[in-house]
Design an enzyme around this catalytic site. Structure first.
Site, PDB file in Angstrom:
ATOM      1  N   ARG A 164       0.828  -1.207   0.000  1.00 44.30           N
ATOM      2  CA  ARG A 164       0.000   0.000   0.000  1.00 44.30           C
ATOM      3  C   ARG A 164       0.868   1.265   0.000  1.00 44.30           C
ATOM      4  O   ARG A 164       0.462   2.312  -0.503  1.00 44.30           O
ATOM      5  CB  ARG A 164      -1.003   0.008   1.157  1.00 44.30           C
ATOM      6  CG  ARG A 164      -2.243   0.844   0.843  1.00 44.30           C
ATOM      7  CD  ARG A 164      -3.292   0.754   1.923  1.00 44.30           C
ATOM      8  NE  ARG A 164      -4.408  -0.110   1.617  1.00 44.30           N
ATOM      9  CZ  ARG A 164      -5.468   0.235   0.873  1.00 44.30           C
ATOM     10  NH1 ARG A 164      -5.552   1.419   0.319  1.00 44.30           N
ATOM     11  NH2 ARG A 164      -6.432  -0.629   0.662  1.00 44.30           N
ATOM     12  N   GLU A 169     -10.141   5.513   7.113  1.00 43.74           N
ATOM     13  CA  GLU A 169      -8.717   5.836   7.112  1.00 43.74           C
ATOM     14  C   GLU A 169      -8.329   7.169   6.446  1.00 43.74           C
ATOM     15  O   GLU A 169      -7.437   7.857   6.927  1.00 43.74           O
ATOM     16  CB  GLU A 169      -7.933   4.700   6.428  1.00 43.74           C
ATOM     17  CG  GLU A 169      -7.941   3.405   7.208  1.00 43.74           C
ATOM     18  CD  GLU A 169      -7.475   2.230   6.361  1.00 43.74           C
ATOM     19  OE1 GLU A 169      -8.224   1.810   5.465  1.00 43.74           O
ATOM     20  OE2 GLU A 169      -6.348   1.765   6.581  1.00 43.74           O
TER      21      GLU A 169
HETATM   22  N1  MTE Z   1     -12.488   4.542  14.452  1.00 43.43           N
HETATM   23  C1  MTE Z   1     -12.548   4.194  15.749  1.00 43.43           C
HETATM   24  N2  MTE Z   1     -13.312   4.907  16.588  1.00 43.43           N
HETATM   25  N3  MTE Z   1     -11.845   3.122  16.228  1.00 43.43           N
HETATM   26  C2  MTE Z   1     -11.028   2.376  15.406  1.00 43.43           C
HETATM   27  O1  MTE Z   1     -10.398   1.419  15.864  1.00 43.43           O
HETATM   28  N4  MTE Z   1     -10.139   2.050  13.114  1.00 43.43           N
HETATM   29  C3  MTE Z   1      -9.843   2.699  11.862  1.00 43.43           C
HETATM   30  C4  MTE Z   1     -11.096   3.367  11.285  1.00 43.43           C
HETATM   31  N5  MTE Z   1     -11.710   4.184  12.285  1.00 43.43           N
HETATM   32  C5  MTE Z   1     -10.941   2.744  14.031  1.00 43.43           C
HETATM   33  C6  MTE Z   1     -11.726   3.840  13.589  1.00 43.43           C
HETATM   34  C7  MTE Z   1      -9.323   1.797  10.848  1.00 43.43           C
HETATM   35  S1  MTE Z   1      -7.679   1.436  10.877  1.00 43.43           S
HETATM   36  C8  MTE Z   1     -10.102   1.270   9.861  1.00 43.43           C
HETATM   37  S2  MTE Z   1      -9.460   0.295   8.667  1.00 43.43           S
HETATM   38  C9  MTE Z   1     -11.542   1.540   9.808  1.00 43.43           C
HETATM   39  O2  MTE Z   1     -11.984   2.343  10.885  1.00 43.43           O
HETATM   40  C10 MTE Z   1     -12.276   0.206   9.797  1.00 43.43           C
HETATM   41  O3  MTE Z   1     -13.638   0.327   9.886  1.00 43.43           O
HETATM   42  P1  MTE Z   1     -14.574   0.555   8.594  1.00 43.43           P
HETATM   43  O4  MTE Z   1     -14.102  -0.380   7.545  1.00 43.43           O
HETATM   44  O5  MTE Z   1     -15.909   0.273   9.114  1.00 43.43           O
HETATM   45  O6  MTE Z   1     -14.363   1.988   8.199  1.00 43.43           O
HETATM   46  N1  HPA Z   2      -5.837  -2.734   4.028  1.00 42.42           N
HETATM   47  C1  HPA Z   2      -5.988  -3.108   5.303  1.00 42.42           C
HETATM   48  N2  HPA Z   2      -5.774  -4.311   5.734  1.00 42.42           N
HETATM   49  C2  HPA Z   2      -5.370  -5.212   4.847  1.00 42.42           C
HETATM   50  C3  HPA Z   2      -5.185  -4.890   3.509  1.00 42.42           C
HETATM   51  C4  HPA Z   2      -5.436  -3.594   3.069  1.00 42.42           C
HETATM   52  O1  HPA Z   2      -5.296  -3.230   1.900  1.00 42.42           O
HETATM   53  N3  HPA Z   2      -4.773  -5.994   2.882  1.00 42.42           N
HETATM   54  C5  HPA Z   2      -4.713  -6.935   3.838  1.00 42.42           C
HETATM   55  N4  HPA Z   2      -5.069  -6.480   5.025  1.00 42.42           N
HETATM   56 MO1  MOS Z   3      -7.262  -0.491   9.310  1.00 37.26          MO
HETATM   57  S1  MOS Z   3      -5.241  -0.176   9.368  1.00 37.26           S
HETATM   58  O1  MOS Z   3      -7.156  -1.220   7.699  1.00 37.26           O
HETATM   59  O2  MOS Z   3      -7.427  -1.762  10.375  1.00 37.26           O
END
Ligand code: MTE
Ligand code: HPA
Ligand code: MOS
Length: 759
Positions: free
Chosen positions: A304, A706
């Site tokens: 990534r 993210e």
């Molecule tokens: N928000 C909160 N409050 N707590 C979390 O742990 N994780 C982040 C983001 N926002 C997180 C967060 C990360 S690393 C990711 S990948 C996404 O939430 C995952 O959730 P989603 O796929 O539902 O957005």
């Molecule tokens: N994003 C987050 N987590 C992951 C990914 C990615 O692209 N690929 C494998 N685990």
């Molecule tokens: Mo988020 S770093 O893809 O859990």
């Protein structure tokens, strides 16, 4: 709409791992972990621990019934050290004890004879030694080498990026309970219930159908529990298997900080070539990722970094190479942005470097190189770009020209306080870059009283995914959200889940939920047809808890319809599967179409630096952000604010310090500083990008987890601009830009003239 957990959170009633009522006879695990970063494990002495108060069982690698291995991508990570230790904090022995306090006491009584081996903490040293986790990865577009020859300007440099501690409020932990016939039920604070199930099966030798993993919610994961919850679940599972008793282990904060991996630090080289019009013609980047002692998720994180190495810019000639370097630190892992932010910081540094040398504002170079529709990313996907739109809308709405002018005027009249401004565009690809992971399942039950239960593979970790899942079902059935209950994430109800990661959980699980609801909805409308005297279900819809015919409300309400369907023996349950269509990537040529879509945005970041003390404040982060059409503005705004602050923390204050012996010095909150309420910018403004583009997101509501973190990167460049307004210096691209480092840059070359300062 509010997060459905808001009330129980505020009342302290939400259930986390540590709130689960314990089964009688529960024991507590604790590990003895390696006190040295690299060495030959010659022997372990557990005799004192064996007789320590409350000790039930002591477990070492040789006791394992299954395989002593939890490495998911590369089998290089034993659950318990055997023969060698690779990092300080590596688990060696498990003690299983009658109380949590006694467990910690017992673990302290263990000693090990370890013959020290050379400790490597620097990824460039590991790369020079050829100690790579996987072979290097490379993205190539055009021909950078020959393009440089024709550039008007070429600049080269180096960046250093720090790690970042996840500091989820809830530490890692698990609770394993024996079930009949040697099975296990495991409660885990994990983003990846299936990853935990696989790891537990591997170390116990059980088949996956014998192991149930259940997750209510997490007190934060941020990537740190995508893979690294596995070890603690594995430890509890092994202990349960060997003692036939329930075993719990919830890590102490200092154990968690010491034993778990963090955001990957990177050391990188860049070379950027521009023409006379400030168009970037060629870019070369080499990334040295500090992977830590074992593979964990380092390869996809590394990938990534490459995917996002040109951020929001179109550059026709790119060569980007990335090395995943093995060092003697705890295995580094996923962290919000998953390597993308590291790639972006390097191109932004290269642009800032060029701007400084050419004596133009970096924003001039940024603006002229934004990616447009049809432009190709270095990985082959063609952009459907809102980079220019988001930039223009941010520039206009927030009046960037005036903000810049005000900073210049302020700086002219202020001797010791200086303002800095920077633009930070962001372009983030949505989908797991490993295509097979882009699938999800949802199980929807409609009960005979009309209430609805939804289970999906998504894990709630504060990001509001459960609220979104409930919204999907409520919208599909025309119900209030209170009629829908989202249940725990459980491997018996939903099998083979991808972790909740890549910001894709709402899309993947939401689309699966939508499919399941649509199937049930159609069945119900068939039942309704004769009852409301309609000929075709296309004339019918569900809204406000009633059946509508040709847009007119009928007297047939939801609950009686459901009961009628049940009496007619119509299936009121559905389990659906969704797989993102149209994506794929071919690593043999490093080209493809890996992302369902991109999220675009642009932030303006402004800071004020106190040039006497090196301290600074972030005055504002104002962004124009691409939500698509947000299905929950409250939740999405929370994600933006949280992401920005986490990004600011990474840029400015969060300093993960390991000494040369590989010992974590910043091992508690006294030595590791994270943003608190006072470090939140005075203003966070969010302007939804105006766009009419369709996308592949659930209800057109784009992933938001993210991308906002990367707006925080702008703070580094804003601070750098302020520092440069005070002193003629060129701060290294060296993160985090702590007040201490700011001060050292401000008074870089000359001895500080205290008299002048005090006058
Ligand atoms: N928000 C909160 N409050 N707590 C979390 O742990 N994780 C982040 C983001 N926002 C997180 C967060 C990360 S690393 C990711 S990948 C996404 O939430 C995952 O959730 P989603 O796929 O539902 O957005
Ligand atoms: N994003 C987050 N987590 C992951 C990914 C990615 O692209 N690929 C494998 N685990
Ligand atoms: Mo988020 S770093 O893809 O859990």
């Amino acid at each position: 709409m509010k997060n459905i957990d808001s009330k129980s959170h505020v009342r302290g009633e939400s259930v986390y791992l540590d709130d689960i009522p314990l089964v009688e006879g529960t024991l507590f695990a604790c590990v003895f972990d390696s006190p040295v970063a690299h060495g030959k494990l010659k022997s372990v002495d557990t005799t004192e621990a064996q007789t320590s108060e409350g000790v039930f069982r002591v477990i070492t690698a040789k006791d394992l019934i299954g395989e002593n291995q939890i490495g998911g991508i590369v089998p290089d990570e034993p659950l318990l050290a055997d023969g060698e230790v690779h990092f300080q904090g590596m688990p060696i022995v498990i003690v299983v004890v009658t109380s949590e306090t006694l467990a910690h006491k017992a673990a302290k009584k263990i000693t090990a004879d370890i013959e020290p081996l050379e400790v490597v903490t620097d990824p460039r040293v590991a790369a020079a030694d050829g100690d790579l986790i996987v072979p290097p990865k490379k993205f190539v577009l055009g021909d950078a080498a020959s393009a440089f020859a024709n550039c008007a300007h070429v600049f080269e440099g180096k960046t250093e990026q720090n790690g970042q501690e996840h500091l989820y409020i809830e530490t890692q932990g698990a609770y394993a309970v024996p079930t009949e016939n040697g099975g296990l039920k495991v409660y885990s604070s994990t983003q990846g219930p299936t990853a935990v199930q696989r790891a537990v099966c591997r170390v116990t030798g059980l088949a996956m159908h014998q192991v149930e993993v259940d997750v209510q919610r997490l007190g934060g994961g941020f990537g740190g529990k995508e893979d690294q919850a596995n070890a603690w679940a594995g430890i509890c599972a092994v202990a349960t298997q060997l003692t036939k008793r329930p075993v719990k282990y919830a890590l102490h904060r200092m154990e968690d900080m010491r034993m778990t991996g963090k955001r990957h630090p990177y050391s990188s080289d860049y070379k950027i070539g521009l023409d006379r019009d400030l168009k970037i013609v060629a870019y070369e980047a080499t990334f040295y990722q500090n992977a830590g002692a074992s593979c964990d998720l380092s390869p996809p994180v590394l990938e990534r970094t490459l995917f996002h190495c040109t951020n929001s810019y179109y550059i026709p000639n790119v060569t980007a190479t990335a090395y995943s370097c093995r060092t003697n630190l705890p295995p580094n892992t996923a962290f919000r942005g998953f390597g993308g932010p590291q790639g972006m910081f390097v191109i932004e540094s290269a642009i800032a470097h060029a701007a400084e040398k050419l004596n133009v504002a970096a924003s001039e170079i940024q603006r002229r190189n934004l990616i447009d529709d049809g432009d190709e990313f270095p990985y082959g996907q063609k952009a459907e770009s809102d980079a220019i739109t988001s930039w223009t809308q941010a520039e206009e709405k927030y009046d960037f020209a005036t903000l810049q002018k005000e900073a210049v005027e302020f700086n002219a009249s202020s001797r010791y306080f200086k303002k800095g401004v920077a633009m930070m565009p962001v372009c983030f690809g949505i989908s797991f870059t490993k295509t097979p992971m882009n699938q999800a399942r949802s199980l929807v039950h409609v009960y005979t009283d009309g209430s609805v239960a939804v289970s999906t593979g998504a894990v709630e970790m504060g990001q509001g995914v459960n609220t979104k899942m409930a919204q999907v079902a409520a919208r599909m059935f025309g119900l209030e959200i209170d009629s829908v209950k989202v249940h725990t994430t459980n491997t018996l109800r939903i099998a083979n889940t991808s972790p909740t990661a890549a910001s894709a959980a709402a899309d993947l699980n939401g689309k699966a939920t939508q499919l399941a609801c649509e199937t049930i909805r159609k069945r119900l409308l068939e039942v309704a047809l004769p009852l409301v005297e309609a000929a075709n279900i296309d004339d019918l819809s569900l809204a406000d808890g009633f059946v509508y015919r040709s847009g007119e409300r009928t007297s047939l309400a939801w609950a009686p319809l459901v009961m009628e369907a049940h009496l007619k023996r119509v299936n009121l349950s559905e389990h659906s599967h969704y797989a993102t269509p149209g994506i794929g990537f071919d690593w043999s040529i490093a080209k493809g179409h890996p992302f369902a879509y991109h999220v675009y945005g642009t932030a303006v970041v402004g800071v004020t630096v106190d040039c006497l003390r090196g301290r600074y404040e972030v005055d504002y982060v104002k962004c124009c952000h691409d939500f698509g059409t947000s299905m929950n503005t409250a939740v999405d705004l929370g994600q933006i604010e949280g992401g920005i602050v986490q990004g600011l923390g990474w840029m400015t204050m969060e300093e993960v310090v390991y000494d040369d012996d590989g010992k974590l010095r910043s091992n508690a909150l006294s030595t590791y500083k994270v943003p608190d309420i006072y470090s939140i910018p005075a203003e966070i403004a969010v302007l939804p990008l105006e766009t009419t583009r369709e996308n592949m997101a659930i209800f057109n509501s784009k992933a938001v987890g993210e991308p906002p973190l990367m707006y925080g990167i702008g703070a580094y460049f804003a601070i750098r601009n302020a520092v440069k307004a005070y002193s003629d210096c060129s701060p290294a691209f060296d993160l985090p830009f702590t007040p201490e480092k700011v001060l050292m840059n401000l008074y870089n070359s000359d001895l500080v003239d205290m008299k002048a300062i005090n006058s």
